[in-house]
Design an enzyme around this catalytic site. Structure first.
Site, PDB file in Angstrom:
ATOM      1  N   HIS A  47      -1.234 -16.411  -6.442  1.00 20.99           N
ATOM      2  CA  HIS A  47      -1.935 -16.117  -6.118  1.00 20.99           C
ATOM      3  C   HIS A  47      -3.578 -14.819  -6.229  1.00 20.99           C
ATOM      4  O   HIS A  47      -4.219 -15.254  -5.257  1.00 20.99           O
ATOM      5  CB  HIS A  47      -1.233 -15.356  -4.546  1.00 20.99           C
ATOM      6  CG  HIS A  47      -0.499 -13.875  -4.701  1.00 20.99           C
ATOM      7  ND1 HIS A  47      -0.439 -13.094  -5.642  1.00 20.99           N
ATOM      8  CD2 HIS A  47      -0.107 -13.560  -3.538  1.00 20.99           C
ATOM      9  CE1 HIS A  47      -0.825 -12.216  -5.887  1.00 20.99           C
ATOM     10  NE2 HIS A  47       0.090 -12.192  -4.176  1.00 20.99           N
ATOM     11  N   GLY A 101      -7.667 -11.617   1.293  1.00 17.99           N
ATOM     12  CA  GLY A 101      -8.662 -11.044   0.778  1.00 17.99           C
ATOM     13  C   GLY A 101      -8.869 -10.428   0.383  1.00 17.99           C
ATOM     14  O   GLY A 101      -9.380 -11.476  -0.410  1.00 17.99           O
ATOM     15  N   SER A 160      -0.361  -8.749  -9.519  1.00 13.95           N
ATOM     16  CA  SER A 160       0.053  -9.666 -10.047  1.00 13.95           C
ATOM     17  C   SER A 160      -1.290  -9.901 -10.536  1.00 13.95           C
ATOM     18  O   SER A 160      -0.318 -10.179 -12.470  1.00 13.95           O
ATOM     19  CB  SER A 160       0.177 -11.166  -9.682  1.00 13.95           C
ATOM     20  OG  SER A 160       1.035 -10.714  -8.327  1.00 13.95           O
ATOM     21  N   HIS A 217       1.022  -0.909   0.143  1.00 14.12           N
ATOM     22  CA  HIS A 217      -0.054   0.261  -0.067  1.00 14.12           C
ATOM     23  C   HIS A 217       0.624   0.955  -0.104  1.00 14.12           C
ATOM     24  O   HIS A 217       0.243   2.216  -1.275  1.00 14.12           O
ATOM     25  CB  HIS A 217      -0.688   0.262   1.458  1.00 14.12           C
ATOM     26  CG  HIS A 217      -2.147  -0.920   1.199  1.00 14.12           C
ATOM     27  ND1 HIS A 217      -3.205  -0.498   0.301  1.00 14.12           N
ATOM     28  CD2 HIS A 217      -1.870  -2.362   0.964  1.00 14.12           C
ATOM     29  CE1 HIS A 217      -4.330  -1.368   1.079  1.00 14.12           C
ATOM     30  NE2 HIS A 217      -3.575  -2.323   1.182  1.00 14.12           N
ATOM     31  N   ASP A 263      -4.682   6.559   1.671  1.00  9.32           N
ATOM     32  CA  ASP A 263      -5.661   5.227   1.258  1.00  9.32           C
ATOM     33  C   ASP A 263      -7.021   5.040   1.259  1.00  9.32           C
ATOM     34  O   ASP A 263      -7.174   5.391   2.660  1.00  9.32           O
ATOM     35  CB  ASP A 263      -4.380   4.173   1.609  1.00  9.32           C
ATOM     36  CG  ASP A 263      -4.925   3.312   1.788  1.00  9.32           C
ATOM     37  OD1 ASP A 263      -6.015   2.496   1.306  1.00  9.32           O
ATOM     38  OD2 ASP A 263      -3.009   2.089   1.086  1.00  9.32           O
TER      39      ASP A 263
END
Length: 462
Positions: free
Chosen positions: A359, A382, A364, A27, A123
Site C-alpha cells: 500500500h 493517508g 513498508s 504510532h 507524537d
C-alpha cells in the site's frame, strides 16, 4: 491511571520525561520503541509513557526497561457506546479529551514519582503538546513517524491552499504542479494527503493535521523516522524551518539489530527457501486496510496468469474474497502461500523475494529500501499516495499500479515489469540497492542517523 514499574531499581533519577502517544495504528509502537532506545541510552532518566488502556495493554505485554512507567488515559468513548463504523470515529472521541487527559496524567505522574517533568516527548500529531510544554517551561520533542515529504505537505498546508485557490478551474487533481512545496520539485494534487485541499477540511482529524503543521515549528526538536540521505533537498528545507530537525531512522534497521524476531509461525521462510532467487512476489497491505474484493480477485488472477510465485499475507476475513479454489490450487502446485501474518522484514530480506506489492505505507517503504526490494504500490489512505509517488517518480525504485487500482491486466504488466531481466527492472534494483546501502550506513556506528540520535539523547538529558 494505572502504572507499571516502580522507576527505582536502585538508580538515582536525574530527569523525568513525559511521553504522549497517539494511540492508533502503528504510532504508539514506534513511539515506545524510540523511548526504549532513549531509556537504554539514558538509564538515569525516568520516562512516564501515556496512552489509552487498550493500547498500553498491547504494548506492555513484556517487561520493558526499568526506567519506563506506563500510565493509562481515557480514550474519550462514552461508557456503553457502540461504535457506528464512521471514519475516524475513535480518533475523534480521543481528540475530544486528549489535552486534558494528558495534562492531568502529568500531574498524577509527578506526584507519584516525586519529580517534576523535565521534557515532553510526543507524537507530532498531538500539536497541543506545544502549549503544555510551554506551561511546564520544558522542551518539547515531537516524533513524526511518516516521511519528510508528507510532513512538508502539512507544514505548507496554508500555502498549498492559497496556490490551489489561485489555480482552481485551470487544473485538475491529476495535474502535476511544479514547486508547490519548497524542496519538492513537483507533485500531483491527487497525491496530497486528504485534509490538505480535498476531503472534509473541518473534520477533527483534518484539523489536527493542520494544527500540527502550524505548531510544529514551536518544538525544541523534531525527530523523524527516516535518514537524511534519502531526501536531502526536503531535509535541507525542513532543517531551515525547525530549531532542530533530526532524521533518526530507519527504525526498522535499528530495531532489527536490537530486538529478537517474532516466531515464523506459518513457516514462510522455509517456503521461501525452496523458491528461486528474486522470483517471489510478497504481497501485504498492512493490518488496518485492504483493497476492495474485486481488486483482490484481480491480483489473484494476475498471479496465476503470469505463474508468479507468491507469498501473500492477508487476514482471514479478506481471504474469503479470493477466487474459489485459488488458495487450494496454488498451495497444491507449490506456486503460492497464503498466510494471515508473515515476518515481513525477514521475508523482504530473503534472497527469493523479488518484489513487494504494498500500500506504500511509510514503514513498508522503509523496510523495502532496507532490504533492497523494488515495490509495486497501490496506495489506499493517508500519506501512501505521496510515498508511492516518491517510489516511482523520484527514486525510481518501483511502480505505481497503472490507473491506481488493481486490474488483472495492469497487475500482470507491473509484475512482469519489476520481475523481468530487462534494463528497466535492472535499473530499479540498482537504484534501490544504492538506497539500501545508504540506509544501513546511516544507522551504522558513525552514520548520520546514529549521530542525530545522540543529539536527541542530549536534548532530553540536558
Amino acid at each position: 491511571m494505572e502504572t507499571i514499574g516502580n522507576g527505582n531499581g536502585g538508580t538515582v533519577r536525574t530527569r523525568h520525561v513525559a511521553v504522549f502517544a497517539f494511540p492508533f495504528a502503528s504510532h504508539p509502537t514506534h513511539l515506545l520503541n524510540l523511548v526504549r532506545r532513549l531509556a537504554a541510552a539514558a538509564p538515569t532518566v525516568l520516562f512516564s509513557f501515556f496512552s489509552t488502556e487498550r493500547t498500553n495493554r498491547a504494548l506492555f505485554t513484556k517487561r520493558g526497561c526499568d526506567n519506563i512507567l506506563r500510565y493509562d488515559v481515557s480514550d474519550g468513548i462514552p461508557e456503553g457506546y457502540v461504535m457506528q463504523g464512521k471514519i475516524h470515529e475513535d480518533i475523534n472521541y480521543f481528540l475530544g479529551v486528549a489535552k486534558e487527559e494528558f495534562k492531568s496524567g502529568v500531574q498524577v505522574a509527578e506526584k507519584e514519582v516525586g519529580m517534576k517533568m523535565s521534557c515532553l516527548v510526543s507524537d507530532a500529531f498531538l500539536w497541543f503538546s506545544a502549549d503544555l510544554a510551554k506551561e511546564l517551561n520544558i522542551p518539547w520533542v515531537a516524533l513524526r513517524t511518516g516521511g519528510a515529504r508528507s510532513l512538508s505537505t502539512h507544514l505548507y498546508t496554508d500555502l498549498i491552499r492559497e496556490k490551489y485557490s489561485e489555480l482552481k478551474g485551470s487544473i485538475g487533481p491529476n495535474d502535476e504542479i511544479a514547486n508547490l512545496i519548497p524542496g519538492v520539485e513537483s507533485i500531483r494534487l491527487a497525491d496530497l494527503p486528504i485534509g490538505v485541499i480535498f476531503g472534509d477540511l473541518d473534520s477533527p482529524f483534518a484539523s489536527m493535521m493542520h494544527k500540527m503543521g502550524r505548531n510544529l515549528t514551536r518544538a525544541t526538536t523534531v525527530a523523524i523516522n527516516s535518514f537524511q540521505e534519502l531526501d536531502p533537498d526536503v531535509t535541507k528545507n525542513l532543517s531551515s524551518l525547525f530549531n532542530n530537525f533530526l532524521n533518526i531512522g530507519p527504525s526498522n534497521l535499528v530495531s532489527k539489530h536490537n530486538s529478537p524476531s517474532k516466531p515464523d509461525e506459518f513457516s514462510c521462510i522455509s517456503w521461501l527457501d525452496n523458491q528461486n532467487p528474486g522470483s517471489v512476489a510478497y504481497i501485504s497491505f498492512g493490518t488496518k486496510f485492504c483493497p476492495p474484493p474485486n481488486e483482490l480477485v484481480a491480483i489473484a488472477e494476475a498471479l496465476e496468469s503470469t505463474k508468479t510465485p507468491f507469498l501473500w499475507s492477508i487476514n482471514k476475513d479478506s481471504q474469503t474474497h479470493l477466487p474459489l479454489g485459488f488458495v487450494e490450487r496454488t498451495t497444491a502446485n507449490g506456486s503460492g502461500k497464503v498466510v494471515p501474518w508473515a515476518p515481513q522484514v525477514q521475508v523482504l530480506d530473503h534472497i527469493a523475494t523479488g518484489v513487494f506489492v504494498t500500500h506504500g505505507g511509510w514503514n513498508s517503504v522503509l523496510e523495502s529500501i532496507g532490504s533492497g526490494v523494488p515495490m509495486i504500490c497501490r496506495p489506499l489512505i493517508g500519506d501512501q499516495p505521496i510515498n508511492s509517488w516518491m517510489v516511482e517518480r523520484v527514486w525510481g525504485i518501483g511502480v505505481w499500479i497503472e490507473g491506481g487500482k488493481f486490474t488483472k491486466h495492469e497487475t500482470c504488466c507491473a509484475l512482469e515489469q519489476v520481475l523481468s531481466v530487462d534494463a528497466s527492472s535492472k535499473g530499479m534494483k540498482e537504484r534501490i540497492g544504492v538506497l539500501k546501502d545508504l540506509a544501513h550506513k546511516a544507522v551504522g556506528p558513525n552514520g548520520s542517523s546514529t549521530q542525530n540520535f545522540k543529539t536527541l539523547v542530549d536534548v532530553i538529558t540536558r
